[in-house]
Motif scaffolding. Sequence first.
Motif, mmCIF file in Angstrom:
data_model
loop_
_atom_site.group_PDB
_atom_site.id
_atom_site.type_symbol
_atom_site.label_atom_id
_atom_site.label_comp_id
_atom_site.label_asym_id
_atom_site.label_seq_id
_atom_site.Cartn_x
_atom_site.Cartn_y
_atom_site.Cartn_z
ATOM 1 N N TYR A 39 91.819 50.073 58.160
ATOM 2 C CA TYR A 39 91.432 51.313 58.401
ATOM 3 C C TYR A 39 90.989 52.076 56.982
ATOM 4 O O TYR A 39 90.632 53.224 57.287
ATOM 5 C CB TYR A 39 92.709 52.043 59.122
ATOM 6 N N GLU A 40 90.994 51.383 55.890
ATOM 7 C CA GLU A 40 90.701 52.008 54.721
ATOM 8 C C GLU A 40 89.126 52.189 54.678
ATOM 9 O O GLU A 40 88.382 51.430 55.164
ATOM 10 C CB GLU A 40 90.983 51.175 53.448
ATOM 11 N N VAL A 41 88.937 53.529 54.159
ATOM 12 C CA VAL A 41 87.293 53.902 54.138
ATOM 13 C C VAL A 41 87.045 53.865 52.755
ATOM 14 O O VAL A 41 87.774 53.858 52.002
ATOM 15 C CB VAL A 41 87.038 55.212 54.754
ATOM 16 N N GLU A 42 85.733 53.587 52.334
ATOM 17 C CA GLU A 42 85.056 53.332 51.032
ATOM 18 C C GLU A 42 85.359 54.620 50.503
ATOM 19 O O GLU A 42 85.080 55.710 50.876
ATOM 20 C CB GLU A 42 83.872 53.080 50.938
ATOM 21 N N ASP A 43 86.120 54.647 49.232
ATOM 22 C CA ASP A 43 86.234 55.899 48.312
ATOM 23 C C ASP A 43 85.086 56.400 47.565
ATOM 24 O O ASP A 43 84.537 55.557 46.850
ATOM 25 C CB ASP A 43 87.468 55.528 47.322
ATOM 26 N N GLY A 141 95.575 54.251 52.033
ATOM 27 C CA GLY A 141 94.689 54.928 53.064
ATOM 28 C C GLY A 141 95.425 56.429 53.155
ATOM 29 O O GLY A 141 94.795 57.080 53.787
ATOM 30 N N ALA A 200 92.734 59.075 54.733
ATOM 31 C CA ALA A 200 91.247 58.874 54.202
ATOM 32 C C ALA A 200 90.392 59.029 55.582
ATOM 33 O O ALA A 200 89.307 59.429 55.472
ATOM 34 C CB ALA A 200 90.970 58.121 53.291
ATOM 35 N N ASN A 201 90.966 58.003 56.514
ATOM 36 C CA ASN A 201 89.961 57.777 57.669
ATOM 37 C C ASN A 201 90.311 58.889 58.638
ATOM 38 O O ASN A 201 91.653 59.119 59.123
ATOM 39 C CB ASN A 201 90.559 56.480 58.137
ATOM 40 N N THR A 202 89.235 59.573 59.293
ATOM 41 C CA THR A 202 89.432 60.669 59.903
ATOM 42 C C THR A 202 89.246 60.295 61.452
ATOM 43 O O THR A 202 89.404 61.259 62.186
ATOM 44 C CB THR A 202 88.438 61.737 59.411
ATOM 45 N N ASP A 203 89.084 59.086 61.717
ATOM 46 C CA ASP A 203 88.747 58.859 63.290
ATOM 47 C C ASP A 203 90.246 58.828 64.184
ATOM 48 O O ASP A 203 91.375 58.327 63.210
ATOM 49 C CB ASP A 203 88.191 57.268 63.351
ATOM 50 N N ALA A 206 92.208 55.705 64.497
ATOM 51 C CA ALA A 206 92.728 55.165 63.050
ATOM 52 C C ALA A 206 93.873 56.013 62.705
ATOM 53 O O ALA A 206 94.854 55.511 62.204
ATOM 54 C CB ALA A 206 91.482 55.133 61.863
#
Lengths: 248, 60
Positions: A39-43, A141, A200-203, A206
């Motif tokens: 679930y990590e998003v690109e920083d 994350g 960090a992921n706002t979905d 997630a």
Amino acid sequence: MAFRNILLSAIVVGIFSGLLYGLFQHFQISPIIYAAEAYEVEDIVATPAAHGHSGTAGHHEHNEEAWGPKDGAERIGYTIGADIAIGIAYALFMISLMALHNLKANKPKLTMMTGAAWGIASMIIFFAAPAMFGLHPEVPGTEAATLENRQGWWSLCVALTAAGIAVLYYAPVKLKLSGPILAAIPHMMGAPMPEHHGFANTDPQAIEALSQLTTQFYLFTAVGMGIFFVLLGALSGLAVQRFVKLNA
Amino acid sequence: MQQQAISTEQSSSLTLSAALQVISAMAVGAALLFVVGFAPMDVAHNAAHDARHSFAFPCH
């Protein structure tokens, strides 16, 4: 040679306890870390120019240029190696302080059983105080405050909790109360916290999944740390009883 | 007589070095803990990443 005996004992104790924790981690904790990394998003701040190969699912890197172990056997190997190294580092502290205790303190000498009690105290010092009451164990994350501030607070909390427990155990009755006060100082200051909690992921899906993973992660690190520190303490007590003698 | 003087001197120098040796052992432990658990370099971080999380060290 006290130094050589402490070092050799710590290496053996660290290998046993680190290896056991590494195996526990492999089966119980790492799957949670891998699941959270999905679930990590690109920083955006850390990697302003995303390269073509940046979307490797489940692989964690701060910097595209930096080396990191490949997923699979290599990553597992480095993780277990790091567990053993941390085990050796903790065993060095534990055995050194136990040897000092046997040399100086007017208290019963260490055995495997009292060593296990030292292990429980170490779990409070290195895990419960900084992590359960302050900087909670986090899956990748999770939003958190600046790393340096958290590391500084962690070190302060560990040092003051250790000092507090030592005062409680060794000091004369009148002064014992200052032990818990020492240990409470970092918590009155408060651990550094992010401006807003969350991931960090706002979905929403997630967030739901990461919240569940965090609960599992918290539980399994606590169980694993308990096993690790009791074993580390018991083995260190045995090592001090048998192999480490300081000359008074 | 001279023999005894030497052995006294030896045991007193051992006392000094016992404390020094314990401190050295703890310094090695602190250095090792820093490199594996806290060093900010990407290489150290990536290699020990999963272990840092599992020991609940501050990470990222």
